[in-house]
Design an enzyme around this catalytic site. Structure first.
Site, PDB file in Angstrom:
ATOM      1  N   GLU A 195       0.821  -1.197   0.000  1.00 52.50           N
ATOM      2  CA  GLU A 195       0.000   0.000   0.000  1.00 52.50           C
ATOM      3  C   GLU A 195       0.855   1.246   0.000  1.00 52.50           C
ATOM      4  O   GLU A 195       2.006   1.238   0.436  1.00 52.50           O
ATOM      5  CB  GLU A 195      -0.914  -0.008   1.208  1.00 52.50           C
ATOM      6  CG  GLU A 195      -0.128  -0.075   2.490  1.00 52.50           C
ATOM      7  CD  GLU A 195      -1.015  -0.340   3.700  1.00 52.50           C
ATOM      8  OE1 GLU A 195      -1.967  -1.127   3.572  1.00 52.50           O
ATOM      9  OE2 GLU A 195      -0.742   0.241   4.744  1.00 52.50           O
ATOM     10  N   CYS A 233       3.376   8.391   1.300  1.00 52.86           N
ATOM     11  CA  CYS A 233       3.986   7.429   2.212  1.00 52.86           C
ATOM     12  C   CYS A 233       4.091   6.112   1.447  1.00 52.86           C
ATOM     13  O   CYS A 233       3.080   5.556   1.012  1.00 52.86           O
ATOM     14  CB  CYS A 233       3.115   7.277   3.457  1.00 52.86           C
ATOM     15  SG  CYS A 233       3.727   6.031   4.589  1.00 52.86           S
ATOM     16  N   CYS A 293       7.030  -7.314   7.111  1.00 48.00           N
ATOM     17  CA  CYS A 293       8.255  -6.816   7.741  1.00 48.00           C
ATOM     18  C   CYS A 293       8.760  -7.875   8.712  1.00 48.00           C
ATOM     19  O   CYS A 293       7.977  -8.536   9.392  1.00 48.00           O
ATOM     20  CB  CYS A 293       7.989  -5.509   8.477  1.00 48.00           C
ATOM     21  SG  CYS A 293       9.474  -4.809   9.257  1.00 48.00           S
ATOM     22  N   CYS A 328       7.671  -5.513  15.357  1.00 49.33           N
ATOM     23  CA  CYS A 328       7.219  -4.574  16.394  1.00 49.33           C
ATOM     24  C   CYS A 328       5.769  -4.935  16.742  1.00 49.33           C
ATOM     25  O   CYS A 328       4.930  -5.088  15.838  1.00 49.33           O
ATOM     26  CB  CYS A 328       7.314  -3.135  15.901  1.00 49.33           C
ATOM     27  SG  CYS A 328       8.985  -2.717  15.354  1.00 49.33           S
ATOM     28  N   CYS A 372       2.558  -2.961  15.463  1.00 49.97           N
ATOM     29  CA  CYS A 372       2.511  -2.579  14.048  1.00 49.97           C
ATOM     30  C   CYS A 372       1.811  -3.639  13.202  1.00 49.97           C
ATOM     31  O   CYS A 372       2.152  -4.832  13.275  1.00 49.97           O
ATOM     32  CB  CYS A 372       3.929  -2.354  13.544  1.00 49.97           C
ATOM     33  SG  CYS A 372       4.057  -2.182  11.768  1.00 49.97           S
ATOM     34  N   GLY A 405       7.155  -2.188   5.821  1.00 54.19           N
ATOM     35  CA  GLY A 405       8.528  -2.677   5.694  1.00 54.19           C
ATOM     36  C   GLY A 405       9.582  -1.821   6.362  1.00 54.19           C
ATOM     37  O   GLY A 405       9.338  -0.672   6.721  1.00 54.19           O
ATOM     38  N   GLU A 406      10.754  -2.401   6.512  1.00 56.17           N
ATOM     39  CA  GLU A 406      11.891  -1.716   7.125  1.00 56.17           C
ATOM     40  C   GLU A 406      12.901  -1.379   6.019  1.00 56.17           C
ATOM     41  O   GLU A 406      13.566  -2.270   5.492  1.00 56.17           O
ATOM     42  CB  GLU A 406      12.509  -2.634   8.197  1.00 56.17           C
ATOM     43  CG  GLU A 406      13.867  -2.222   8.708  1.00 56.17           C
ATOM     44  CD  GLU A 406      13.967  -0.756   9.128  1.00 56.17           C
ATOM     45  OE1 GLU A 406      13.040  -0.222   9.756  1.00 56.17           O
ATOM     46  OE2 GLU A 406      15.001  -0.139   8.800  1.00 56.17           O
ATOM     47  N   SER A 465      12.363   6.381   7.466  1.00 48.91           N
ATOM     48  CA  SER A 465      12.233   5.993   8.864  1.00 48.91           C
ATOM     49  C   SER A 465      12.742   4.575   9.058  1.00 48.91           C
ATOM     50  O   SER A 465      12.378   3.666   8.309  1.00 48.91           O
ATOM     51  CB  SER A 465      10.764   6.087   9.289  1.00 48.91           C
ATOM     52  OG  SER A 465      10.601   5.612  10.610  1.00 48.91           O
ATOM     53  N   SER A 501      12.697   5.222  14.786  1.00 50.21           N
ATOM     54  CA  SER A 501      11.570   4.838  15.635  1.00 50.21           C
ATOM     55  C   SER A 501      12.111   4.430  16.996  1.00 50.21           C
ATOM     56  O   SER A 501      12.799   3.422  17.105  1.00 50.21           O
ATOM     57  CB  SER A 501      10.818   3.661  15.002  1.00 50.21           C
ATOM     58  OG  SER A 501      10.283   4.073  13.765  1.00 50.21           O
ATOM     59  N   LEU A 502      11.804   5.213  17.997  1.00 51.88           N
ATOM     60  CA  LEU A 502      12.362   4.960  19.329  1.00 51.88           C
ATOM     61  C   LEU A 502      11.337   4.261  20.225  1.00 51.88           C
ATOM     62  O   LEU A 502      11.564   3.161  20.691  1.00 51.88           O
ATOM     63  CB  LEU A 502      12.820   6.296  19.932  1.00 51.88           C
ATOM     64  CG  LEU A 502      14.174   6.310  20.633  1.00 51.88           C
ATOM     65  CD1 LEU A 502      15.242   5.621  19.829  1.00 51.88           C
ATOM     66  CD2 LEU A 502      14.578   7.757  20.918  1.00 51.88           C
ATOM     67  N   HIS A 503      10.240   4.950  20.501  1.00 52.39           N
ATOM     68  CA  HIS A 503       9.077   4.391  21.215  1.00 52.39           C
ATOM     69  C   HIS A 503       9.287   3.992  22.676  1.00 52.39           C
ATOM     70  O   HIS A 503       8.312   3.674  23.358  1.00 52.39           O
ATOM     71  CB  HIS A 503       8.481   3.189  20.469  1.00 52.39           C
ATOM     72  CG  HIS A 503       8.130   3.468  19.039  1.00 52.39           C
ATOM     73  ND1 HIS A 503       7.433   4.585  18.645  1.00 52.39           N
ATOM     74  CD2 HIS A 503       8.384   2.773  17.901  1.00 52.39           C
ATOM     75  CE1 HIS A 503       7.268   4.558  17.331  1.00 52.39           C
ATOM     76  NE2 HIS A 503       7.842   3.472  16.848  1.00 52.39           N
ATOM     77  N   ASN A 538      -1.981   4.102  16.683  1.00 57.02           N
ATOM     78  CA  ASN A 538      -3.088   3.730  15.824  1.00 57.02           C
ATOM     79  C   ASN A 538      -3.399   2.273  16.187  1.00 57.02           C
ATOM     80  O   ASN A 538      -2.606   1.400  15.873  1.00 57.02           O
ATOM     81  CB  ASN A 538      -2.588   3.840  14.374  1.00 57.02           C
ATOM     82  CG  ASN A 538      -3.689   4.082  13.393  1.00 57.02           C
ATOM     83  OD1 ASN A 538      -4.855   4.089  13.740  1.00 57.02           O
ATOM     84  ND2 ASN A 538      -3.305   4.274  12.146  1.00 57.02           N
ATOM     85  N   CYS A 569       0.665   2.193   8.534  1.00 55.78           N
ATOM     86  CA  CYS A 569       1.499   1.027   8.397  1.00 55.78           C
ATOM     87  C   CYS A 569       0.816  -0.344   8.237  1.00 55.78           C
ATOM     88  O   CYS A 569       0.490  -0.998   9.224  1.00 55.78           O
ATOM     89  CB  CYS A 569       2.372   1.021   9.644  1.00 55.78           C
ATOM     90  SG  CYS A 569       3.983   0.387   9.330  1.00 55.78           S
TER      91      CYS A 569
END
Ligand code: SAH
Ligand code: SF4
Length: 349
Positions: A91, A104, A111, A115, A118, A161-162, A193, A216-218, A292, A335
């Protein structure tokens, strides 16, 4: 069949030479692809008919097939699910905001990073996208916008994806988009990212690219970060931050940190204070995004009040912080969510 975006201009020239065609024909194709955004071989009307047929026989047109599309209630966000040649789906999202037209885009099907919050991570890893498949997402929307007299202003590599797990193809796609003879999209208007793959952050630093880097820390401690992002067991918070410090020192560029605020998990004043001390003195910006919610994870979005309190702690420590509203949240413009939804529907059917 390869996508027409897999080839560089030189490769088109070489291919056409092997077909007994002059170089200027290759340049016509290139122009058609990247300036006119042709999506069908028949559109290359400046080529002889036989050559158009030959293109159609050797390359995939249309490069991406839209399977489903959703528009947010305010009409500003459009998300499209595309079918790839092997039946996989990815997408890409177009977000209109004032004069910005931000895309985006995805770099993988699924992926491998897992995570927990996600939707793409919950799918697992299917495969890497080719450089052409990454470029094709941009050209699809470039065409749509051009038909309305508009153009893409920004690209964020934050879809499925990463990107640093698919480093070569992602960078090749960026180079293709950036080609001065082609689409000529400036690297400074691209943001990538990453989940924090340290060796690739270092490689990216060494390449001195103009692409903006987001991490991406989180979470602000290893135990919490590992519970949300399994990759943290391989590359700890400290290693990621050290790579970021080196990046800033060597490139003099600012790093963006992303933080999806999950109620009661990482939206506490304690996490904010820890984060502030970790980022002290680093040229950076923090983006706070309310989570989300996804099917496979029970965490909830933070509240506006908690988000503002978190932000205030960072701001007091001198760290520029923005609360980002998820645009198009009702069309699951986050995502991997459309692709997973589609899969669920198929599974149910
Ligand atoms: N793999 C890369 C880029 C794609 S994800 C990365 O992880 O950075 C883009 C951003 O969306 C990341 O910051 C990711 O952590 C975040 N994200 C993923 N799922 C989310 C969700 N359910 N709610 C909010 N942000 C999410
Ligand atoms: Fe992969 Fe990024 Fe999702 Fe993590 S947040 S699973 S790295 S796409």
């Amino acid at each position: 069949m390869p996508l027409p975006y897999e080839l560089s201009l030189q490769e088109w020239v070489d291919l056409f030479q092997s077909w007994g065609e002059p170089a200027y024909r290759a340049r016509q194709v290139w122009h058609g692809l990247y300036q006119r955004f042709y999506q069908a071989a028949g559109e290359f009307t400046d080529l002889p008919l036989a050559l158009r047929h030959r293109l159609a026989e050797h390359f995939r047109f249309p490069p991406l097939i839209p399977l489903a599309s959703q528009t947010s209630q305010d009409g500003q966000t459009v998300k499209t699910l595309f079918q790839l040649e092997d039946g996989q789906a990815i997408e890409a999202v177009l977000m209109r905001y004032e004069r910005r037209r931000t895309l985006c885009i995805s770099t993988q099907v699924g992926c491998a990073m897992g995570c927990v919050f996600c939707a793409t991570g919950q799918m697992g890893f299917r495969r890497h996208l080719t450089a052409g498949e990454i470029v094709a997402q941009v050209m699809y929307y470039a065409r749509q916008l051009a038909d309305q007299g508009e153009r893409v202003t920004n690209i964020v590599i934050m879809g499925m994806g990463e990107p640093f797990h698919n480093y070569e193809n992602t960078m090749q796609a960026i180079d293709r988009l950036n080609d001065p003879m082609g689409y000529h999209f400036g690297e400074r208007r691209i943001t990538l990212s990453t989940v924090g793959l340290v060796p690739m952050i270092r490689r990216f630093t060494a390449e001195r690219r103009q692409v903006n880097l987001a991490i991406s820390l989180h979470a602000a401690d290893d135990a919490l970060r590992s519970s949300l992002m399994p990759v943290n067991r391989k590359y700890s918070l400290e290693e990621v931050l050290q790579a970021c410090r080196d990046y800033v020192r060597e490139t003099h560029r600012r790093v963006t940190f992303e933080w999806a605020l999950i109620q009661g998990v990482n939206d506490t004043p304690e996490q904010a204070r820890r984060l502030a001390s970790l980022l002290k003195g680093l040229l950076c910006h923090v983006n706070l995004i309310p989570l989300n919610p996804t099917r496979g994870y029970s965490g909830k979005a933070t509240t506006g009040e908690r988000a503002r309190a978190f932000q205030a702690i960072l701001e007091q420590a001198g760290i520029p912080t923005t609360i980002r509203l998820r645009r198009g949240i009702e069309i699951q413009a986050g995502c991997g969510q459309l692709a997973t939804q589609e899969r669920l529907q198929k599974e149910r059917a």
